[in-house]
Design a protein around this motif. Sequence first.
Motif, PDB file in Angstrom:
ATOM      1  N   LEU A  44     -82.141 -14.641 -19.558  1.00  0.00           N
ATOM      2  CA  LEU A  44     -82.562 -15.942 -19.009  1.00  0.00           C
ATOM      3  C   LEU A  44     -84.062 -15.968 -18.771  1.00  0.00           C
ATOM      4  O   LEU A  44     -84.732 -16.968 -19.073  1.00  0.00           O
ATOM      5  CB  LEU A  44     -81.815 -16.210 -17.703  1.00  0.00           C
ATOM      6  N   LEU A  45     -84.606 -14.885 -18.228  1.00  0.00           N
ATOM      7  CA  LEU A  45     -86.042 -14.831 -17.966  1.00  0.00           C
ATOM      8  C   LEU A  45     -86.844 -14.937 -19.257  1.00  0.00           C
ATOM      9  O   LEU A  45     -87.838 -15.669 -19.328  1.00  0.00           O
ATOM     10  CB  LEU A  45     -86.388 -13.527 -17.236  1.00  0.00           C
ATOM     11  N   VAL A 103     -74.581 -14.047 -12.601  1.00  0.00           N
ATOM     12  CA  VAL A 103     -74.931 -13.594 -13.944  1.00  0.00           C
ATOM     13  C   VAL A 103     -75.272 -12.102 -13.888  1.00  0.00           C
ATOM     14  O   VAL A 103     -76.064 -11.677 -13.046  1.00  0.00           O
ATOM     15  CB  VAL A 103     -76.138 -14.388 -14.485  1.00  0.00           C
ATOM     16  N   PRO A 104     -74.677 -11.265 -14.736  1.00  0.00           N
ATOM     17  CA  PRO A 104     -75.016  -9.839 -14.755  1.00  0.00           C
ATOM     18  C   PRO A 104     -76.503  -9.623 -15.032  1.00  0.00           C
ATOM     19  O   PRO A 104     -77.162 -10.458 -15.660  1.00  0.00           O
ATOM     20  CB  PRO A 104     -74.154  -9.289 -15.896  1.00  0.00           C
ATOM     21  N   GLY A 106     -82.417 -23.549 -20.095  1.00  0.00           N
ATOM     22  CA  GLY A 106     -81.516 -24.602 -19.646  1.00  0.00           C
ATOM     23  C   GLY A 106     -80.160 -24.520 -20.313  1.00  0.00           C
ATOM     24  O   GLY A 106     -79.110 -24.664 -19.661  1.00  0.00           O
ATOM     25  N   GLY A 107     -80.166 -24.253 -21.622  1.00  0.00           N
ATOM     26  CA  GLY A 107     -78.903 -24.152 -22.340  1.00  0.00           C
ATOM     27  C   GLY A 107     -78.075 -22.963 -21.878  1.00  0.00           C
ATOM     28  O   GLY A 107     -76.856 -23.061 -21.728  1.00  0.00           O
ATOM     29  N   LEU A 108     -78.753 -21.832 -21.640  1.00  0.00           N
ATOM     30  CA  LEU A 108     -78.035 -20.651 -21.174  1.00  0.00           C
ATOM     31  C   LEU A 108     -77.465 -20.857 -19.774  1.00  0.00           C
ATOM     32  O   LEU A 108     -76.320 -20.474 -19.494  1.00  0.00           O
ATOM     33  CB  LEU A 108     -78.975 -19.439 -21.178  1.00  0.00           C
ATOM     34  N   LEU A 151     -83.956 -16.657 -11.311  1.00  0.00           N
ATOM     35  CA  LEU A 151     -83.154 -15.609 -10.689  1.00  0.00           C
ATOM     36  C   LEU A 151     -82.292 -16.156  -9.557  1.00  0.00           C
ATOM     37  O   LEU A 151     -81.182 -15.674  -9.326  1.00  0.00           O
ATOM     38  CB  LEU A 151     -84.065 -14.494 -10.175  1.00  0.00           C
ATOM     39  N   ARG A 152     -82.788 -17.169  -8.851  1.00  0.00           N
ATOM     40  CA  ARG A 152     -81.981 -17.768  -7.789  1.00  0.00           C
ATOM     41  C   ARG A 152     -80.747 -18.447  -8.362  1.00  0.00           C
ATOM     42  O   ARG A 152     -79.634 -18.278  -7.862  1.00  0.00           O
ATOM     43  CB  ARG A 152     -82.799 -18.786  -6.989  1.00  0.00           C
ATOM     44  N   LEU A 153     -80.942 -19.206  -9.421  1.00  0.00           N
ATOM     45  CA  LEU A 153     -79.804 -19.872 -10.061  1.00  0.00           C
ATOM     46  C   LEU A 153     -78.844 -18.845 -10.667  1.00  0.00           C
ATOM     47  O   LEU A 153     -77.619 -18.979 -10.560  1.00  0.00           O
ATOM     48  CB  LEU A 153     -80.300 -20.836 -11.130  1.00  0.00           C
ATOM     49  N   ALA A 154     -79.414 -17.808 -11.283  1.00  0.00           N
ATOM     50  CA  ALA A 154     -78.583 -16.769 -11.900  1.00  0.00           C
ATOM     51  C   ALA A 154     -77.751 -16.042 -10.852  1.00  0.00           C
ATOM     52  O   ALA A 154     -76.586 -15.695 -11.093  1.00  0.00           O
ATOM     53  CB  ALA A 154     -79.457 -15.780 -12.658  1.00  0.00           C
TER      54      ALA A 154
END
Length: 291
Positions: free
Chosen positions: A65-66, A57-58, A5-7, A49-52
């Motif tokens: 994130l995962l 996000v690279p 969440g923070g990331l 991954l959808r949000l990223a």
Amino acid sequence: METVGGLLREWRHGRQLSQLDLALAAGVSPRYVSLVETGRSRPSADMVLRLAAQLEVPLRHRNRLLVAAGFAPRYRERPLDEPDMSAVRDAVRRVLRAHEPYPALVMDGRWNVVMTNAPVDHFLAYVAPELLVAPLNMVRLGLDPRGLASRIVNLAEVRSFLRARLSRQIARTGDPVVAALYDEFFATDGPGSPEGPLPPPESEVATPMIFRFQEGELSLFSTITTFGTPQDITLDEISIESYYPSDAASAELLRGLADARDRVVSSGCDTAEHGRIQPEGGPSPLSTSRS
């Protein structure tokens, strides 16, 4: 300890998006985005991954994130010289060779040279040996006085657009190595151009880089090619920088340099060839060999 969440919140702020913006783009509710960012809801790997993806996000940071969300990394990072990357490697070599007699090179995400074609040698011949130790860095080659800086006629312009490219890259990737590279050359700059007002551009189409060599002035502009749908971190981060002559005189000079090199090679005096992957800590492109 990092939390997913923070990331995600950091990336969202970096993209200057509201929770509503991200929710609409990802097809979820703003409340759900809020719950994820505050740690009250644990997203699935697919949701991470959808949000990223919506935050651009690279791939390297999508793995991060995962892991923060409790999942295994999804994306591999394979060197270009691995057997699995042979198709990509061959495709890149074709692009580099087809671009001759004009210079072209491949860089990784930290501006290190990975592969070159033969015309790049003419530029590296003017670089101090200590800068030719792998990994060669394009920013240092261009801006260090021991590199090509003393040969660049419009150095103020070159510094300006390199500074802008690095700034955009730091904002997009958050890479601390790129940030350190920026600080190395631009940390002491004040607001605006460090060299004062820039002169009018030489071209209204694209800002060229103008080099002065003993053979004459060489004016080049560049294009950048990247992979469209990478699923590997290496492919996500590398780019092919291809240089084109800005005028007829520069095109003629490049053809003349290529002809001169061909005569040397055909006479057997030069066995150096190009296009090999440059491993970190390995030889410089001046000693590459064509695979």
